[in-house]
Design a protein around this motif. Structure first.
Motif, mmCIF file in Angstrom:
data_model
loop_
_atom_site.group_PDB
_atom_site.id
_atom_site.type_symbol
_atom_site.label_atom_id
_atom_site.label_comp_id
_atom_site.label_asym_id
_atom_site.label_seq_id
_atom_site.Cartn_x
_atom_site.Cartn_y
_atom_site.Cartn_z
ATOM 1 N N MET A 48 0.847 -1.189 0.000
ATOM 2 C CA MET A 48 0.000 0.000 0.000
ATOM 3 C C MET A 48 0.881 1.236 0.000
ATOM 4 S SD MET A 48 -3.076 1.209 -0.001
ATOM 5 C CE MET A 48 -4.047 -0.248 0.328
ATOM 6 N N THR A 49 0.448 2.270 -0.716
ATOM 7 C CA THR A 49 1.203 3.511 -0.763
ATOM 8 C C THR A 49 1.464 4.036 0.646
ATOM 9 O OG1 THR A 49 0.146 4.016 -2.868
ATOM 10 C CG2 THR A 49 1.247 5.820 -1.734
ATOM 11 N N ARG A 50 0.459 3.937 1.521
ATOM 12 C CA ARG A 50 0.627 4.215 2.933
ATOM 13 C C ARG A 50 -0.557 3.616 3.670
ATOM 14 N NH1 ARG A 50 -0.852 10.521 4.006
ATOM 15 N NH2 ARG A 50 -2.795 10.576 2.864
ATOM 16 N N LYS A 51 -0.462 3.519 4.980
ATOM 17 C CA LYS A 51 -1.531 2.928 5.784
ATOM 18 C C LYS A 51 -2.763 3.813 5.716
ATOM 19 C CE LYS A 51 -3.171 0.369 9.316
ATOM 20 N NZ LYS A 51 -3.666 -0.965 9.022
ATOM 21 N N LEU A 52 -3.898 3.244 5.355
ATOM 22 C CA LEU A 52 -5.147 3.987 5.248
ATOM 23 C C LEU A 52 -5.941 3.843 6.542
ATOM 24 C CD1 LEU A 52 -6.660 3.462 1.697
ATOM 25 C CD2 LEU A 52 -5.782 5.539 2.695
ATOM 26 N N THR A 53 -5.666 4.684 7.501
ATOM 27 C CA THR A 53 -6.373 4.617 8.770
ATOM 28 C C THR A 53 -7.852 4.916 8.564
ATOM 29 O OG1 THR A 53 -4.369 5.380 9.897
ATOM 30 C CG2 THR A 53 -6.431 5.499 11.125
ATOM 31 N N GLY A 54 -8.690 4.017 9.052
ATOM 32 C CA GLY A 54 -10.124 4.237 8.949
ATOM 33 C C GLY A 54 -10.723 3.917 7.601
ATOM 34 N N GLY A 82 4.782 -9.260 -19.110
ATOM 35 C CA GLY A 82 4.251 -9.475 -17.774
ATOM 36 C C GLY A 82 4.853 -8.578 -16.705
ATOM 37 N N VAL A 83 4.473 -8.843 -15.472
ATOM 38 C CA VAL A 83 5.002 -8.104 -14.323
ATOM 39 C C VAL A 83 6.435 -8.539 -14.063
ATOM 40 C CG1 VAL A 83 4.766 -7.699 -11.846
ATOM 41 C CG2 VAL A 83 2.723 -7.804 -13.301
ATOM 42 N N LEU A 84 7.330 -7.562 -13.866
ATOM 43 C CA LEU A 84 8.731 -7.839 -13.581
ATOM 44 C C LEU A 84 9.079 -7.341 -12.181
ATOM 45 C CD1 LEU A 84 10.287 -6.864 -17.040
ATOM 46 C CD2 LEU A 84 9.549 -9.113 -16.260
ATOM 47 N N ALA A 85 10.248 -7.763 -11.680
ATOM 48 C CA ALA A 85 10.640 -7.435 -10.312
ATOM 49 C C ALA A 85 11.950 -6.668 -10.281
ATOM 50 C CB ALA A 85 10.772 -8.716 -9.487
ATOM 51 N N GLU A 86 12.044 -5.738 -9.338
ATOM 52 C CA GLU A 86 13.274 -4.956 -9.194
ATOM 53 C C GLU A 86 14.464 -5.852 -8.869
ATOM 54 O OE1 GLU A 86 15.381 -1.755 -6.165
ATOM 55 O OE2 GLU A 86 13.583 -2.866 -5.572
ATOM 56 N N ALA A 87 14.253 -6.859 -8.044
ATOM 57 C CA ALA A 87 15.366 -7.673 -7.561
ATOM 58 C C ALA A 87 16.050 -8.470 -8.667
ATOM 59 C CB ALA A 87 14.870 -8.625 -6.473
ATOM 60 N N THR A 88 15.292 -8.851 -9.705
ATOM 61 C CA THR A 88 15.843 -9.773 -10.694
ATOM 62 C C THR A 88 15.719 -9.318 -12.146
ATOM 63 O OG1 THR A 88 13.702 -10.935 -10.740
ATOM 64 C CG2 THR A 88 15.400 -11.788 -9.240
ATOM 65 N N MET A 128 8.493 6.339 -4.370
ATOM 66 C CA MET A 128 7.066 6.160 -4.090
ATOM 67 C C MET A 128 6.674 4.697 -3.883
ATOM 68 S SD MET A 128 5.375 9.073 -4.043
ATOM 69 C CE MET A 128 3.667 8.657 -4.422
ATOM 70 N N MET A 129 7.532 3.767 -4.252
ATOM 71 C CA MET A 129 7.170 2.353 -4.320
ATOM 72 C C MET A 129 7.549 1.602 -3.046
ATOM 73 S SD MET A 129 5.936 2.054 -7.467
ATOM 74 C CE MET A 129 5.106 3.564 -6.987
ATOM 75 N N PRO A 130 6.595 1.231 -2.194
ATOM 76 C CA PRO A 130 6.918 0.538 -0.936
ATOM 77 C C PRO A 130 7.720 -0.742 -1.118
ATOM 78 C CG PRO A 130 4.671 1.332 -0.873
ATOM 79 C CD PRO A 130 5.155 1.557 -2.271
ATOM 80 N N ALA A 131 7.529 -1.459 -2.227
ATOM 81 C CA ALA A 131 8.261 -2.711 -2.429
ATOM 82 C C ALA A 131 9.643 -2.499 -3.028
ATOM 83 C CB ALA A 131 7.450 -3.651 -3.332
ATOM 84 N N ASN A 132 9.969 -1.268 -3.380
ATOM 85 C CA ASN A 132 11.255 -0.974 -4.001
ATOM 86 C C ASN A 132 12.304 -0.665 -2.941
ATOM 87 O OD1 ASN A 132 13.342 0.881 -5.479
ATOM 88 N ND2 ASN A 132 12.139 -0.016 -7.130
ATOM 89 N N ILE A 169 2.235 -3.669 -13.926
ATOM 90 C CA ILE A 169 1.144 -3.559 -12.955
ATOM 91 C C ILE A 169 1.412 -4.519 -11.800
ATOM 92 C CG2 ILE A 169 -1.351 -3.474 -12.652
ATOM 93 C CD1 ILE A 169 -1.608 -3.437 -15.714
ATOM 94 N N ASP A 170 2.382 -4.187 -10.977
ATOM 95 C CA ASP A 170 2.723 -5.032 -9.829
ATOM 96 C C ASP A 170 1.836 -4.665 -8.642
ATOM 97 O OD1 ASP A 170 3.776 -2.610 -8.999
ATOM 98 O OD2 ASP A 170 5.863 -3.298 -8.962
ATOM 99 N N GLN A 171 2.122 -5.238 -7.483
ATOM 100 C CA GLN A 171 1.256 -5.013 -6.331
ATOM 101 C C GLN A 171 1.272 -3.558 -5.885
ATOM 102 O OE1 GLN A 171 -0.863 -7.488 -5.227
ATOM 103 N NE2 GLN A 171 -1.815 -5.681 -4.298
#
Length: 244
Positions: free
Chosen positions: A1-7, A84-90, A216-220, A53-55
């Motif tokens: 998630m881009t950030r925690k969505l409280t509420g 397809g979807v690719l990953a930063e790590a690989t 901006m990317m939490p998984a990056n 279009i990754d998570q």
């Protein structure tokens, strides 16, 4: 998630997430769409980073839908043999390679068709915002200047935006640029060129201290929570002006 969505737990549970297709000149472009049954806000078209279009990108769409928007993330790599979807790590080199194979003018036409499809969605109020991440940065600027009908546009750590600037560019809507000060894909001359055109057109140009590319990317690995939060808040404020 881009950030925690409280509420926002209830709103997120109400989001419909679906794979859809956008009719283009000679085929069907796949896309991810997020919407809620109660939404009647602007459409937001998300032009993804090079990994597709990754998570992270889906989470952006889901949050926007929870906030009452209709969000659509097209796969502009759908024609490529490596679509397809690719990953930063690989997969960094694969991702860069396919981005370099993109026919920009053709993908701009596909973007236009995606915007039209988004605007016609029954939950869209007729306004459309474009959010461009990394690879999507040039599209954010050109869509605003080239009559694609967007009502606001934001570029987050856009790559090679200066290559797509044209003499006399005048955006037809509000545009914002957000960069990290340590973005290795946006050296000083790139930032200077983009800032010059932004300043000439009264567009906010924000350089976030301590942040690098893809902040901006939490998984990056380059995710920078403070810069991401400030950039996202600015984009949400822009979107809010179109929710009436």
């Amino acid at each position: 998630m881009t950030r925690k969505l409280t509420g926002f737990d209830e709103q997120l549970r109400a989001v419909t997430r679906e794979q859809t297709m956008v009719a283009v000149a000679d085929g069907q472009m796949e896309a991810y769409r997020a919407v809620t049954g109660k939404g009647n806000g602007p459409g937001v078209i998300v032009v993804t980073h090079v990994f597709g279009i990754d998570q992270d990108m889906k989470d952006v769409c889901d949050e926007l839908a929870a906030r009452g928007c209709v969000a659509l993330a097209p796969n502009f790599f759908w024609r490529d043999q490596d679509s397809g979807v690719l990953a930063e790590a690989t997969d960094v080199q694969r991702a860069i390679g396919r981005a370099m194979r993109i026919d920009f003018s053709r993908s701009m036409d596909e973007l236009r068709r995606g915007i039209e499809a988004l605007r016609s969605h029954p939950n869209c109020n007729g306004k459309v915002v474009l959010l461009g991440y990394c690879f999507g940065g040039p599209y954010a600027w050109r869509a605003a200047c080239d009559g694609l009908g967007v009502d606001a546009s934001v570029s987050f750590h856009g790559t090679y935006v200066s290559k797509y600037l044209k003499p006399g560019d005048k955006p037809n809507c509000p545009v914002e640029f957000h960069y990290g000060e340590h973005d290795h894909l946006a050296p000083a001359e790139e930032l200077a060129a983009v800032k010059a055109v932004a300043d000439a057109n009264g567009c906010p140009f924000v350089l976030h201290p301590g942040a690098g590319h893809a902040y901006m990317m939490p998984a990056n690995s380059h995710y920078h929570a403070e810069a991401a939060s400030k950039s996202w808040d600015a984009a949400l404020q822009l979107i809010k002006t179109l929710q009436a």
